[in-house]
Design a protein around this motif. Sequence first.
Motif, PDB file in Angstrom:
ATOM      1  N   CYS A  85     -24.426  -2.568  -0.989  1.00  7.95           N
ATOM      2  CA  CYS A  85     -23.970  -3.934  -1.294  1.00  7.95           C
ATOM      3  C   CYS A  85     -24.636  -4.964  -0.379  1.00  7.95           C
ATOM      4  O   CYS A  85     -24.979  -6.070  -0.816  1.00  7.95           O
ATOM      5  CB  CYS A  85     -22.452  -4.010  -1.157  1.00  7.95           C
ATOM      6  N   TYR A  92     -27.835  -8.398  -8.375  1.00 12.49           N
ATOM      7  CA  TYR A  92     -26.682  -7.907  -9.139  1.00 12.49           C
ATOM      8  C   TYR A  92     -26.777  -6.402  -9.387  1.00 12.49           C
ATOM      9  O   TYR A  92     -25.771  -5.691  -9.398  1.00 12.49           O
ATOM     10  CB  TYR A  92     -26.579  -8.654 -10.473  1.00 12.49           C
ATOM     11  N   VAL A 143     -25.512  -4.409  -6.372  1.00 11.21           N
ATOM     12  CA  VAL A 143     -24.045  -4.406  -6.319  1.00 11.21           C
ATOM     13  C   VAL A 143     -23.473  -3.470  -7.375  1.00 11.21           C
ATOM     14  O   VAL A 143     -22.587  -2.645  -7.096  1.00 11.21           O
ATOM     15  CB  VAL A 143     -23.497  -5.836  -6.515  1.00 11.21           C
TER      16      VAL A 143
END
Length: 496
Positions: free
Chosen positions: A147, A219, A222
């Motif tokens: 992350c 994105y 994540v």
Amino acid sequence: MASADEMCTESSDPERKKICMEEMLRDHCGEFGRWQLKHFVLTSLAWVLVAFHTMVMIFADHQPHSTSHNICQLKPTSWEWLGGRAATTVSQWALICAQKYKVGLARALFFLGSIIGGGVFGHLADSFLGRKRTLGVACTLNAIFGCLTALSPNYWIYVLLRIFTGFTNTGVALSAYVLASEPIGLNKRGTVGMCTFYFFSGGIALLSGIAYIFQTWRYLYVASSIPSFLYIILVLPFLSESPRWYLVRGRVTEAMKLMSTIASSNGRVLPDGVILALDQDQSSNTEGLENKGAHSASIVDVIRNPTTRVRLFTAMALNFLCDLVYYGLSLNVMNLKSNLYVNVLINAVGEMPAFFVTAVLMERFGRKPLTVGTMWFSAVFCLMGSMVGNVGVWKVVRMVSGVLGIFGMAGTYNLLFIYTAELFPTVVRNAALGCTTQASQMGAILAPFVVVLGGRLPFEVFAACGIVGGIFAFYLPETLNQPLYDTFDGMEAELA
């Protein structure tokens, strides 16, 4: 030489029968029943996460299409990236032209992190932390680093976080494999162990779908890291520690409780009057077994022991050569006429038949002959690819040769995980796997540099690696239908 059963059943106490893990699984608990199936599936799901964190670089670091060709010869303001500047790391930080080497550098340093992590987490899993807790720690750190990678403000922070991710990713892979395989009986261990790699290939296929949905690299990082958090919360609490680790750490009561649970879940009954013992302790008195303390060892002990020293260095050479060819051929064969997402999906699904074929043959012919056979199978087709040109019909021949070369080496790649785990006793199994994994990552780092040589030379190098690897495999013993030894003494007693 005494048989494994004779070693397991000798006892100076007529009222308590001391048996080793293999015999208890075979005769009383079941070698692969409902409990092992559930445990294997839940543990092996971690390999999906390993695939996510490893292969995400294919999508995050690829060069997207632009509005012009030959962009290195144009002014930066005269063209733009299709999909926007934030689509991949390449477009984000202009990793093109003179800066293109940074893409390969980031990938190489990821594997460098894996090399370091293999040794560290291998030792932790064999020592006080254990298999399950090591898996939990590595998985947690992996999720966090994944992350954080999405927040990288520049290229060098990105590379640093990828190194950390590689470091922890190996810990997840090693711990998950050993934890999943150790409660399985010897007659089922090879076939079931090979199924582990369906989870890895399945993870790659699933990642291609995730990448198609999240086509911006931040994105995507994540989205590919969140499943690690879900695994920690939803799966890890339902996993059990390895009974073999309990045993070598001197925690016999906990090992016996777990074996009783396994027997009950499998519809068996663990009889009274039997107790687990290490393969070096079957002939000693059962009294005071709990007070003997932990049996611990390190990679230094593997090197000091003449038997395991030869096994370790040979297995490291095999893993190095295998990964060099496997990743090299994967990078060298770019013949599928479809988009990136379809390419990755087809490659992942295309490897799966190799797992099935290897699983069937390894139980019939053994680990050693199959290692030789798969490496030489790959070598033959790599040699064929080196003998033909890259034009006309010969281009198709070279493509087919490369695909069949990957097919053979994919079988070797997964077989070596099983084979290596069976070569070493429980007290150092994770540490030994960590060393062989480090060697394999060195091969993965070297592979891109071989590929850039171009022409016939990569195929010639890969053919030579397959031939030499097959020769090295002759120096390893066969482990088919052999027990997983607990200690060095138990292994040496069997070999005496």
